[in-house]
Design a protein around this motif. Structure first.
Motif, PDB file in Angstrom:
ATOM      1  N   GLY A   1      -3.825   6.863   2.791  1.00  0.00           N
ATOM      2  CA  GLY A   1      -3.603   5.892   1.727  1.00  0.00           C
ATOM      3  C   GLY A   1      -3.700   6.560   0.376  1.00  0.00           C
ATOM      4  O   GLY A   1      -4.461   7.504   0.175  1.00  0.00           O
TER       5      GLY A   1
ATOM      6  N   MET B   1       0.842  -1.176   0.000  1.00  0.00           N
ATOM      7  CA  MET B   1       0.000   0.000   0.000  1.00  0.00           C
ATOM      8  C   MET B   1       0.885   1.237   0.000  1.00  0.00           C
ATOM      9  O   MET B   1       1.941   1.261   0.604  1.00  0.00           O
ATOM     10  CB  MET B   1      -0.906  -0.020   1.218  1.00  0.00           C
ATOM     11  CG  MET B   1      -1.807   1.155   1.298  1.00  0.00           C
ATOM     12  SD  MET B   1      -3.136   0.844   2.439  1.00  0.00           S
ATOM     13  CE  MET B   1      -4.200   2.128   1.965  1.00  0.00           C
ATOM     14  N   TYR B   2       0.440   2.264  -0.680  1.00  0.00           N
ATOM     15  CA  TYR B   2       1.182   3.503  -0.788  1.00  0.00           C
ATOM     16  C   TYR B   2       0.551   4.560   0.118  1.00  0.00           C
ATOM     17  O   TYR B   2      -0.647   4.550   0.372  1.00  0.00           O
ATOM     18  CB  TYR B   2       1.172   4.013  -2.233  1.00  0.00           C
ATOM     19  CG  TYR B   2       1.855   3.061  -3.186  1.00  0.00           C
ATOM     20  CD1 TYR B   2       3.232   3.073  -3.298  1.00  0.00           C
ATOM     21  CD2 TYR B   2       1.112   2.186  -3.962  1.00  0.00           C
ATOM     22  CE1 TYR B   2       3.868   2.218  -4.172  1.00  0.00           C
ATOM     23  CE2 TYR B   2       1.739   1.327  -4.836  1.00  0.00           C
ATOM     24  CZ  TYR B   2       3.128   1.344  -4.941  1.00  0.00           C
ATOM     25  OH  TYR B   2       3.739   0.510  -5.806  1.00  0.00           O
ATOM     26  N   TYR B   3       1.393   5.479   0.601  1.00  0.00           N
ATOM     27  CA  TYR B   3       0.929   6.563   1.461  1.00  0.00           C
ATOM     28  C   TYR B   3       1.417   7.887   0.912  1.00  0.00           C
ATOM     29  O   TYR B   3       2.441   7.964   0.239  1.00  0.00           O
ATOM     30  CB  TYR B   3       1.467   6.390   2.884  1.00  0.00           C
ATOM     31  CG  TYR B   3       0.960   5.142   3.568  1.00  0.00           C
ATOM     32  CD1 TYR B   3      -0.270   5.136   4.193  1.00  0.00           C
ATOM     33  CD2 TYR B   3       1.722   3.981   3.587  1.00  0.00           C
ATOM     34  CE1 TYR B   3      -0.744   3.998   4.822  1.00  0.00           C
ATOM     35  CE2 TYR B   3       1.261   2.847   4.204  1.00  0.00           C
ATOM     36  CZ  TYR B   3       0.025   2.858   4.823  1.00  0.00           C
ATOM     37  OH  TYR B   3      -0.430   1.737   5.444  1.00  0.00           O
TER      38      TYR B   3
ATOM     39  N   SER C   1      -2.848   5.905  -4.178  1.00  0.00           N
ATOM     40  CA  SER C   1      -2.465   5.019  -5.269  1.00  0.00           C
ATOM     41  C   SER C   1      -0.990   5.267  -5.593  1.00  0.00           C
ATOM     42  O   SER C   1      -0.392   6.224  -5.117  1.00  0.00           O
ATOM     43  CB  SER C   1      -3.341   5.304  -6.483  1.00  0.00           C
ATOM     44  OG  SER C   1      -3.120   6.623  -6.929  1.00  0.00           O
TER      45      SER C   1
END
Length: 116
Positions: A14, A1-3, A16
């Motif tokens: 969070g 997951m990207y932050y 994309s």
């Protein structure tokens, strides 16, 4: 997951993959054409000139390194002998003289004036 960092909530949220790599609306740099020449003639760079100028004097750096790296107990600012001692003593004399002058001026400014 990207932050990514949210400017609104001041915390990580969070995101994309493209949103995490270009946070807060930053865009990748755009390659543009070179700006036009200011003057009409092009610049000739040193690498294009073909001839190089050489320093014709003697390289004194190794000699000075040898002098300054000797362990003779002298501080670095006095290693070169009489000229260094003269500069050091002149600087110290001017410093002490200036400090004394400041103290005398402060003492005279602190004294009340006589009204005649």
């Amino acid at each position: 997951m990207y932050y990514k960092f949210s400017g609104f909530t001041q915390s990580l949220i969070g995101a994309s993959a493209p949103g995490a790599y270009n946070p807060q609306g930053l865009r990748p740099p755009v390659v543009s054409d070179a700006p036009p020449l200011v003057f009409g003639t092009p610049v000739k760079y040193a690498s294009e000139s073909g001839t190089t100028s050489e320093f014709l004097g003697k390289n004194r750096v190794p000699d000075l390194q040898r002098l300054f790296q000797t362990s003779d107990g002298l501080p670095v600012h006095l290693k070169r002998g009489v000229p260094d001692r003269l500069l050091y003593r002149t600087t110290m004399a001017l410093t002490l003289g200036g400090a004394l002058y400041c103290l005398v001026a402060l003492y005279m400014a602190a004294q009340p004036r006589n009204k005649n």
